[in-house]
Design an enzyme around this catalytic site. Structure first.
Site, PDB file in Angstrom:
ATOM      1  N   ASP A  26      -2.393   2.835  -4.401  1.00 46.36           N
ATOM      2  CA  ASP A  26      -2.755   1.320  -4.571  1.00 46.36           C
ATOM      3  C   ASP A  26      -1.882   0.768  -3.679  1.00 46.36           C
ATOM      4  OD1 ASP A  26      -3.997  -0.774  -5.933  1.00 46.36           O
ATOM      5  OD2 ASP A  26      -2.502  -0.476  -7.411  1.00 46.36           O
ATOM      6  N   GLU A  48      -6.932   2.010  -1.850  1.00 47.44           N
ATOM      7  CA  GLU A  48      -7.963   0.942  -2.303  1.00 47.44           C
ATOM      8  C   GLU A  48      -8.260   0.109  -1.299  1.00 47.44           C
ATOM      9  OE1 GLU A  48      -7.469  -1.238  -6.269  1.00 47.44           O
ATOM     10  OE2 GLU A  48      -6.826  -2.828  -4.717  1.00 47.44           O
ATOM     11  N   ASP A 102      -0.284   0.018 -11.474  1.00 49.50           N
ATOM     12  CA  ASP A 102      -0.309   0.290 -10.326  1.00 49.50           C
ATOM     13  C   ASP A 102      -0.354   1.767 -10.155  1.00 49.50           C
ATOM     14  OD1 ASP A 102       0.282  -2.586  -8.579  1.00 49.50           O
ATOM     15  OD2 ASP A 102       1.455  -2.288 -10.291  1.00 49.50           O
TER      16      ASP A 102
END
Length: 176
Positions: free
Chosen positions: A7, A68, A141
């Site tokens: 992420d 991501e 996160d």
């Protein structure tokens, strides 16, 4: 299959390694966050992120990396830092020849929670349930990185099997 989910973020870059396959229980291997300070020049922050990702790739030896996909937000400074960290993650994985997939936040939310509009708490709760953890990983996160890895195992693994079946079918068509 062992997947490193990333992420990306300039202040907090979530990293999570999950192992498993479709239809089988998934296992948490490791989860953490690389942190950088806004007081440090951006180039140095990116070096810190690169070194951290490289160390995780060396230590955990994933079969694939899921990052991501950066999407447009109203805050351009946030998206710029996310895009820079994402680029570092993509380069680190590509340098090792690892398969790389990008998943949008809504794809990840839908995969783990059933709703592409799930909030951070719902994603964290589902990651906790899927991986049979005692508590949601913190910060968010870290949970998001695990959700990316889970999504890739569930979706990427299925896509890899479809691609392999199509390749076999194409080869069989050539030998007739």
């Amino acid at each position: 299959m062992r997947v490193l989910g990333i992420d990306p973020g300039l202040t907090r870059c979530g990293l999570g390694v999950v192992e498993g396959s479709i239809g089988r229980p998934l296992t948490l291997i490791d989860v953490n966050v690389i942190r950088t300070s806004a007081d440090v020049p951006i180039a140095q922050r990116l070096v810190t992120i690169e070194k951290g990702i490289d160390a995780w790739l060396d230590e955990h030896r994933p079969d694939a990396v899921a990052v991501e996909r950066v999407f447009a937000r109203s805050d351009s400074s946030t998206i710029m830092g996310t895009a820079q960290a994402s680029g570092i993650a993509l380069v680190a994985a590509a340098r090792r020849g690892l398969p790389i997939a990008t998943h949008t936040p809504s794809e990840v939310k839908a995969a783990v929670s059933g709703s592409g509009r799930a909030d951070k708490a719902q994603v964290g709760a589902m990651v906790t349930r899927i991986l049979r953890l005692d508590a949601p990983p913190k910060p968010a996160d870290a949970a998001d990185a695990l959700a990316l890895a889970i999504t890739h195992i569930w979706r990427g693994g299925a896509q890899a099997r479809i691609d392999a079946a199509l390749a076999v079918q194409r080869l069989a068509g050539r030998t007739r």
